[in-house]
Design a protein around this motif. Structure first.
Motif: not given
Length: 181
Positions: A16, A20, A22, A38
């Motif tokens: 999850r 997000r 990008t 990340s």
């Protein structure tokens, strides 16, 4: 919570978080670095101690067998076994071997596999998270460039049929300068 359920829960949570992510036109190395960043942020948000390039339990193959392999990310958590994460854009048997050895040593092993799709499945007990990206040829000598825009790679909408009562407009339209008062 048993180890399998814990690993599945953690992989879903990491998935999850990565959903997000990008970026546009990054090199292969830059994408791997961005995903690792990340992963580190996700682990930090869990309140865990995070280690980059942590020593693995698996030694390197000969002639470097006196040295240990390293993990992209390792996490110490107060409420469960350590979590180890590898990030790759290819199916590397060495990654599977390393993560299987980590799992056998009692760690939760997660493999983040990124690329344009067609992902294989990691063997149990390794938990897999996929991160699909698009790719294109970069400028000469630059290799491939990768982008990720979740929800942005949608097919174009279907065109509507010309319905009853619609009027065709002839093109080109006259400019405002062409009209005389």
């Amino acid at each position: 919570m048993d180890g399998v359920a814990d690993g599945e829960r953690l992989a879903a949570s990491l998935g999850r978080a990565l959903a997000r992510l990008t970026f546009v036109d990054l090199t292969t190395d830059a994408v791997t670095a961005r995903i690792i960043e990340s992963v580190v942020a996700w682990a930090g948000d869990q309140g865990w101690r995070v280690y980059r390039r942590a020593p693995s339990v698996l030694p390197l193959p000969p002639p470097l067998s006196r040295q240990q392999s390293v993990l992209d990310v390792a996490c110490a958590r107060p409420d469960g076994p350590p979590v180890v994460i590898e990030v790759d854009h290819t199916d590397r048997r060495r990654t599977w071997e390393k993560l299987a050895a980590e799992a056998a040593a009692g760690r939760v092993a997660i493999w983040v596999r990124w690329g344009p799709g067609r992902f294989g499945t990691a063997p149990a007990p390794i938990h897999q998270v996929t991160c699909e990206v698009s790719r294109r040829a970069g400028p000469a000598g630059a290799g491939r460039l990768h982008s990720r825009a979740p929800g942005g790679d949608l097919p174009p909408p279907a065109h509507s049929e010309r319905g009853a009562g619609s009027t065709a407009v002839l093109l080109p339209l006259p400019s405002l300068d062409d009209e005389t008062p």
